[in-house]
Design an enzyme around this catalytic site. Structure first.
Site, mmCIF file in Angstrom:
data_model
loop_
_atom_site.group_PDB
_atom_site.id
_atom_site.type_symbol
_atom_site.label_atom_id
_atom_site.label_comp_id
_atom_site.label_asym_id
_atom_site.label_seq_id
_atom_site.Cartn_x
_atom_site.Cartn_y
_atom_site.Cartn_z
ATOM 1 N N ARG A 165 0.855 -1.183 0.000
ATOM 2 C CA ARG A 165 0.000 0.000 0.000
ATOM 3 C C ARG A 165 0.894 1.237 0.000
ATOM 4 O O ARG A 165 1.117 1.870 1.035
ATOM 5 C CB ARG A 165 -0.917 -0.025 1.229
ATOM 6 N N ASP A 223 2.519 4.890 -0.304
ATOM 7 C CA ASP A 223 2.031 6.159 0.242
ATOM 8 C C ASP A 223 1.548 7.105 -0.850
ATOM 9 O O ASP A 223 1.889 6.959 -2.028
ATOM 10 C CB ASP A 223 3.147 6.853 1.022
ATOM 11 N N TYR A 272 12.714 -1.527 -2.334
ATOM 12 C CA TYR A 272 12.379 -0.130 -2.575
ATOM 13 C C TYR A 272 13.644 0.668 -2.870
ATOM 14 O O TYR A 272 14.741 0.310 -2.425
ATOM 15 C CB TYR A 272 11.704 0.498 -1.354
ATOM 16 N N ARG A 324 11.048 5.929 4.898
ATOM 17 C CA ARG A 324 11.196 7.391 4.826
ATOM 18 C C ARG A 324 11.744 7.979 6.124
ATOM 19 O O ARG A 324 12.488 8.956 6.109
ATOM 20 C CB ARG A 324 9.862 8.022 4.452
#
Length: 274
Positions: free
Chosen positions: A60, A62, A120, A210
């Protein structure tokens, strides 16, 4: 239209590998009052097959984040061949979203729970002037970053540990333990001035990447010592107040791995690169 060997009415599961530039979307997950990646994909599936279907995503992502290897799945009783889902869905999708791979997959497959590995990339433009070409996909840092210190600090993120202290809103009754196999900080090999942070794990908590990279950036600027990452993971109260969250625009879901199903999803030459 091209039909598969399946007859109309026979339930099948289709998996898609999807790329998207997420700037104008409120994240992956469906929302009733904002455009989302899930919402656009489900709308395209309805327009192609005439049936409403709920999709399941591997991650999911951001609001404002991107993907070049998101995996989704859904059931359908359409007899269309898998390759028709690529061209058909792309016809109905807005330009920032594209289906790169479509395949029929066993019914027990689950895009999220069957995955064992997610990768990522966070992209930082490290120079004094912004780039009009990278403004939607790279986070600008005008202070020179010390990659050696960032690399040293990133080693604290490797291994199996509880990451709750550098995440946001993780339920107290659910495990926050994740196994991280990679957290590397490097200059982009083909883009001067761009720093890439590649991380891979069996899963990530909300904002974990992040927030961790925000600490690395502060270490790279010299505003925090190298041991600050270990301190953050340990939940030192004073440091916790200093941890912010880097913008989502620098984050891209590169790939999701499924040992039992990768051979079905890895269509030669169809995956995006980032």
């Amino acid at each position: 239209m091209t039909l598969s060997n399946a007859a109309d009415g026979q339930v099948r599961r289709i998996a898609l590998v999807v790329s998207y530039e997420g700037t104008d979307y409120a994240g992956f997950q469906f929302q009733t009052n904002a455009p989302t990646i899930q919402g656009e994909l489900e709308k395209a599936i309805f327009n192609l097959t005439g049936t409403n279907r709920r999709i399941r995503g591997a991650s999911r992502t951001d609001a404002g984040a991107h993907a070049c290897g998101q995996v989704v799945d859904f059931i359908t009783d359409s007899a269309l061949e898998s390759h028709v889902f690529i061209s058909g869905l792309n016809y109905h999708l807005p330009e920032p979203i594209r289906v790169n791979v479509a395949c029929e997959i066993p019914l027990e497959f689950h895009a999220r729970y069957s995955a064992t590995f997610r990768e990522y990339r966070y992209s930082i433009l490290n120079r004094t002037t912004p780039s009009p070409l990278l403004r939607r996909t790279h986070h600008l840092e005008t202070t020179p970053l010390d990659l050696t210190n960032m690399r040293t600090a990133s080693s604290s993120l490797l291994g199996t540990r509880d990451f709750r202290q550098i995440a946001t809103g993780h339920p107290g009754d659910k495990s926050a333990v994740r196994s991280v196999s990679r957290w590397e900080v490097n200059d982009h090999p083909a883009m001067p001035g761009v720093i890439i942070v590649d991380c891979a794990a069996n899963g990530f908590l909300r904002y974990q990447i992040r927030k961790a990279n925000a600490v690395l950036v502060e270490i790279g600027k010299g505003k925090l010592p190298v041991h600050a990452m270990a301190e953050a993971l340990a939940g030192r109260t004073q440091l916790q107040r200093q941890i912010h969250t880097l913008p989502a625009k620098g984050l891209c879901l590169k790939s999701v791995r499924y040992p039992r199903y990768d051979h079905l999803l890895a269509t030669e030459g169809q995956h995006e690169t980032y």
